[in-house]
Design an enzyme around this catalytic site. Structure first.
Site, mmCIF file in Angstrom:
data_model
loop_
_atom_site.group_PDB
_atom_site.id
_atom_site.type_symbol
_atom_site.label_atom_id
_atom_site.label_comp_id
_atom_site.label_asym_id
_atom_site.label_seq_id
_atom_site.Cartn_x
_atom_site.Cartn_y
_atom_site.Cartn_z
ATOM 1 N N GLU A 52 0.975 -1.584 0.124
ATOM 2 C CA GLU A 52 -0.268 0.260 0.193
ATOM 3 C C GLU A 52 0.732 1.398 -0.585
ATOM 4 O O GLU A 52 0.671 1.641 1.160
ATOM 5 C CB GLU A 52 -0.955 0.537 1.017
ATOM 6 N N GLU A 81 -5.280 -8.679 0.735
ATOM 7 C CA GLU A 81 -6.389 -8.578 1.754
ATOM 8 C C GLU A 81 -7.358 -7.845 1.446
ATOM 9 O O GLU A 81 -8.381 -7.061 1.582
ATOM 10 C CB GLU A 81 -5.426 -6.564 2.666
HETATM 11 C C1 GBH Z 1 -4.406 -2.594 5.125
HETATM 12 O O1 GBH Z 1 -4.936 -0.809 5.491
HETATM 13 C C2 GBH Z 1 -2.968 -2.529 5.577
HETATM 14 O O2 GBH Z 1 -2.290 -2.905 4.823
HETATM 15 C C3 GBH Z 1 -3.008 -2.844 7.506
HETATM 16 O O3 GBH Z 1 -1.647 -3.287 7.794
HETATM 17 C C4 GBH Z 1 -4.152 -2.825 8.239
HETATM 18 O O4 GBH Z 1 -4.323 -3.492 9.294
HETATM 19 C C5 GBH Z 1 -4.890 -3.223 7.179
HETATM 20 O O5 GBH Z 1 -4.964 -3.106 6.309
HETATM 21 C C6 GBH Z 1 -6.434 -2.431 8.542
HETATM 22 O O6 GBH Z 1 -6.635 -1.560 8.191
HETATM 23 O O7 GBH Z 1 -12.696 5.665 5.787
HETATM 24 O O8 GBH Z 1 -14.292 4.932 4.300
HETATM 25 O O9 GBH Z 1 -12.235 6.504 3.671
HETATM 26 C C7 GBH Z 1 -5.909 -0.743 5.329
HETATM 27 C C8 GBH Z 1 -5.607 0.511 4.127
HETATM 28 C C9 GBH Z 1 -6.650 2.727 3.366
HETATM 29 C C10 GBH Z 1 -8.333 0.840 4.120
HETATM 30 C C11 GBH Z 1 -7.968 3.841 3.878
HETATM 31 C C12 GBH Z 1 -9.450 1.565 4.449
HETATM 32 C C13 GBH Z 1 -10.190 4.157 3.469
HETATM 33 C C14 GBH Z 1 -11.448 3.723 4.587
HETATM 34 N N1 GBH Z 1 -6.987 1.719 4.463
HETATM 35 N N2 GBH Z 1 -9.314 3.163 3.610
HETATM 36 S S1 GBH Z 1 -12.809 5.314 4.441
#
Ligand code: GBH
Length: 450
Positions: free
Chosen positions: A168, A347
């Protein structure tokens, strides 16, 4: 009970994912140096609830128990990350043998259980000396990262099935742009994005040279953008969100150029850099949690913001619960990047506050419902022609959810952070059953039950 709408082709890989900082603990054991995330956690007001990664799930000292949990699930693949400061504390030069030995035990333990190792080289924790030198805002970090990746491949290339350079990069860029609450906001976002991609591109040929039998990919968090309304402002905002998020890494990786707005690439890069970044990949890792509904906004750096989805609930972290839109993202991906390499879902998961009931069992039924619905979308996409080769649940264990601390739990296995006891949840049993009901020719390649 078997789920007929969730039968996947033989050879489809089933797995779970974790990351070093979130589970390992042992933050200063056996010669490990501090990471940027250790430093952040140890600052006053660092992570929610005063959380640190000092102990986390203590996976470092409970490796055998956790390997056995993986074996009990019946997964084909385990995605984990290597802690850079554990194996190369200064971020350059000297390797830490005791740190490397831990990952030897992990990789060998997986192979002994017939589980393919999927190794993430970088899942956000880098040596503090790298951070002190400017982190990803400094172009030299890309070169340091490629050296580090090559060192891992020299050590583990004979045994690791799949390599993921970066997890990411968009999340790393966003962290840079928003910054920890106590630190001044740094606005190097796009520069950070470019250096991450450069590090990735420099690493690919060096991984290939050291790990000729390994497959090489990268994991991107994608959302799928929907405009909040038909007003041209919102439609344009959704297009910008697509450019600054979903396409920002896909376009240079798969098409050799950054996406354009107003007829200019959003990042100016010379031909040499663009060629490095576009190194051919064996697979594309997709992390998916939620779609995005986008409206125009002057407060966002790029002129857009996420807005709530009417009639859609949100999860513990405020993300919309709309698994049915995973399919839309996969369809978009196939249409927009017809020449993309095969996909692995690296994921997919659901956060909740799961606690054992009076009988001691954890009934995380919302997670089961969510994952099942997401998998239906993956299945439909495969049916429609998407080349999707595997799926990993985030995560094996409840763990340290970065700035949110330990409250949001994503695990198939509950962790009591006072005792570190592991308790498989209902979702663990559901996933085990789902995997065991799949057509089986994937191990040893024989005994296809048809
Ligand atoms: C991942 O990131 C990571 O790789 C991991 O380490 C982490 O533990 C896992 O996911 C869980 O979080 O509020 O609708 O805008 C997650 C990346 C990016 C997922 C932003 C949710 C926005 C949702 N995130 N995204 S919103």
């Amino acid at each position: 009970m078997s789920e007929p709408d969730l039968l996947f082709p033989p050879g489809f890989r089933w797995g779970v994912a974790t990351a070093a900082f979130q589970i390992e603990g042992a933050w200063d054991a056996d010669g490990k140096g501090p990471s940027n995330w250790d430093t952040r956690a140890h600052r006053p007001g660092g992570l929610a609830g005063g959380a640190t990664g000092d102990v986390a799930c203590d996976h470092y000292h409970r490796l055998t128990e956790d390997l056995d949990l993986l074996a009990g699930l019946g997964v084909d693949s385990y995605r984990f990350s290597v802690s850079w400061p554990r194996v190369q504390p200064a971020g350059r030069g000297r390797w830490n043998g005791r740190g490397l030995a831990f990952y030897d035990r992990l990789v060998d333990g997986l192979l002994a259980r017939d589980i393919e190792p999927m190794l993430t080289v970088y899942h956000w924790d880098h040596p503090q000396p790298i951070e002190d030198a400017g982190g990803w805002a400094d172009r030299d970090t890309a070169a340091r990262f490629a050296d580090y990746a090559e060192g891992l491949a020299a050590r583990f290339g004979d045994r690791v099935t799949r390599w993921i350079t970066l997890n990411e990069p968009l999340s790393v860029m966003h962290a840079e742009m928003t910054g920890p609450p106590e630190a001044p906001v740094r606005r190097h976002g796009l520069r950070v994005a470019h250096h991450l991609l450069l590090g990735h591109g420099l690493a690919v040929p060096r991984l290939r040279a050291q790990a000729p039998h390994g497959e090489i990919g990268i994991s991107l968090n994608l959302a799928g953008m929907t405009a909040a309304g038909e007003h041209p402002h919102d439609v344009a905002a959704a297009a910008r969100a697509e450019v600054y998020e979903d396409r920002l890494f896909l376009d240079p990786l798969l098409r050799g150029e950054y996406p354009r707005l107003d007829d200019r690439p959003v990042i100016e890069a010379d031909d040499a850099d663009r060629a490095v970044i576009a190194a051919p990949l064996d697979f594309l890792g997709v992390n998916w949690y939620a779609p995005a509904r986008i409206a125009a906004s002057t407060s966002g750096v790029f002129g857009y913001t996420r807005v709530p989805w009417p009639g859609t609930s949100t999860n513990l972290l405020g993300w919309p619960v709309a698994p049915e839109l995973f399919g839309a993202l996969l369809t978009w991906l196939r249409a927009r990047y017809p020449d993309a390499p095969p996909i692995h879902v690296t994921e997919n998961g659901f956060p909740a506050v799961d606690e054992p009931d009076v009988t001691g069992s954890v009934q995380d039924l919302r997670r089961v419902t969510y994952l099942r619905a997401c998998l239906r979308e993956v299945s439909a996409a495969v049916e429609a022609g998407s080349d999707i080769r595997g799926y990993h649940v985030w995560s094996l264990l409840d763990n340290l959810e970065w700035e949110h601390g330990y409250r949001p739990r994503f695990g198939l296995v509950h962790v009591d952070f006072a005792t570190l006891a592991r308790t498989p949840k209902a979702s663990y049993r559901w996933y085990r059953q789902l995997i065991s009901g799949q057509p089986r020719d994937r191990k040893e390649g024989s005994a296809c039950s048809g």
